[in-house]
Design a protein around this motif. Structure first.
Motif: not given
Length: 428
Positions: A68-69, A75-78, A173-181, A300-305
């Motif tokens: 998934a990464l 999410l695998a970076g720093r 966050f939930w975009h990633f978790l759903n993609s991982w699933s 869009y991946f990141g903060n939009a809030v």
């Protein structure tokens, strides 16, 4: 038997890709404003009966996380910072594939009922989500931006995740978790690819970030963990609230969530009135920019809030009631146009603004997040819970309920205020 969590193993999981799709992700003002606060912490609870063997399951989840990464290299970076003159720095994500943290734990004396049935979220949940009190998003310079803990329960499984909030908001966050699933269920790809392009967000010079300011904890951790209680509202109850709010206000434009926010706001005031009509009561709510800003794509991946606030005197709230409060919330949210969002995005990042003024009743999260779509191959989760680190009084997390059309509110208040609130919240 004591209810405790035993850590079995912990390791870093890297992407399987030989070359990341991006090498560097810039942080925009929405991201940067979140550096001094804590990562997002959520946990999913599953029944055990749907699993394969436990040993195979843990390895399977680790392998699928690695794959998934491939699609989410940040999410695998720093975090990284390029210093500039005047004690300032430019922050970005170095997609260096340093790895996400993966922890396997067991809590054989803890059952699902121990987590979801108590009046308030039990302390044990803090041990099921991999984040420590005092860790901020700024620590992503040296710590993983994503941490996962798989805990075997007596009759279930808890998948706890913590993600750096300067890199993702709830939607990402939930975009990633759903993609991982999806990957866990056997898919070779994901149904919705993340979009990392920052060109559609206001072009702002992000270099003027004072590192000495960031090194201070501007949002102080409470001296003790405050209670967290989940209030559940069924589709039918929400329909009643919405109808009442619109009827009282003489309109039909108040949404379900706006009516619910007004109901909780009023309930907290009624349950803990100051008996001073001039006391200012503040409510803040998160505004999602994706659906309101034409230049932002859905993936869009990141903060939009960002947050907006509404202040009303206690006397006006109590006198005018649900409809008037809900209408004021509706009017506030209606003002959040494409132009207003752009102006907010272009504001200079100033961490001194954080933590000033009275603490509001603050709503985050959303009932539209795809929480219960996270099927890793053995069925959908039965509940979601938040971590407790740095939960401040007045924080409210909005989540969809397990059944369609319902909404759950995780409310953080002192025990005294929470007990008083319980007497008012169930009445419409």
């Amino acid at each position: 038997m004591a209810k405790k969590v035993e850590l079995i193993s912990s390791s870093l999981v890297s992407s399987t890709a030989t070359a990341a799709s991006i090498s560097r992700l810039e942080l925009n003002p929405w991201d940067l404003r979140l550096l001094p606060i804590i990562p997002i912490q959520r946990g999913l609870i599953f029944h055990r009966s749907h699993f394969q063997s436990q040993q195979h399951l843990i390895q399977h989840l680790k392998n699928s996380l690695s794959r998934a990464l491939d699609f989410f290299p940040p999410l695998a970076g720093r975090l990284a910072a390029t210093p500039h003159d005047g004690d300032t720095a430019c922050f970005f994500v170095d997609c260096n594939n340093a790895g996400a943290e993966f922890t396997h734990a067991v809590a054989t004396a803890v059952s699902i009922s121990d987590i979801i049935e108590p009046r308030c979220i039990p302390e044990i949940v803090s041990s099921l989500i991999p984040i420590n009190v005092g860790v901020t998003n700024y620590d992503g310079i040296s710590k993983p931006l994503l941490a996962v803990q798989i805990t075997e329960l007596a009759d279930g499984l808890f998948i706890g995740c913590a993600a750096n909030h300067a890199v993702v908001d709830g939607t990402s966050f939930w975009h990633f978790l759903n993609s991982w699933s999806e990957i866990s269920r056997g898919s070779e790809s994901i149904s919705r690819s993340p979009i990392f392009d920052r060109c559609n967000v206001a072009a702002v010079d992000n270099r003027l970030i004072h590192i000495p300011t960031l090194e201070k904890n501007l949002i102080k951790a409470p001296s003790q963990l405050l209670p967290l209680k989940v209030f559940h509202f069924s589709k039918e109850k929400l329909g009643e609230l919405k109808a009442k709010a619109n009827s009282e206000a003489g309109t039909d434009k108040i949404s379900t969530l706006q009516a619910l926010m007004a109901h909780l706001w009023l309930s907290t005031v009624r349950s803990h009135t100051t008996n001073n009509d001039s006391t200012t009561r503040v409510m803040a709510t998160a505004i999602g920019a994706r659906a309101r800003m034409s230049s932002l794509p859905d993936g869009y991946f990141g903060n939009a809030v960002y947050f907006v606030a509404l202040a009303i005197s206690e006397g006006e709230l109590l006198q005018k009631g649900l409809g008037a409060a809900a209408l004021r919330i509706n009017e506030l949210i209606s003002k959040q146009t494409d132009e207003a969002i752009t102006r907010h995005a272009e504001k200079k990042v100033d961490f001194r603004e954080m933590g000033s003024g009275p603490l509001p009743l603050g709503f985050g999260g959303s009932q539209w997040l795809d929480v219960y779509g996270c099927d890793f191959g053995w069925g959908k989760p039965i509940a979601v819970r938040s971590g407790k680190a740095w939960k401040l009084e007045g924080i409210v997390v909005v989540s969809p309920a397990a059944e369609a059309g319902g909404i759950d509110l995780e409310v953080c208040l002192s025990e005294e205020k929470l007990v008083a609130l319980e007497e008012f919240i169930t009445s419409v």
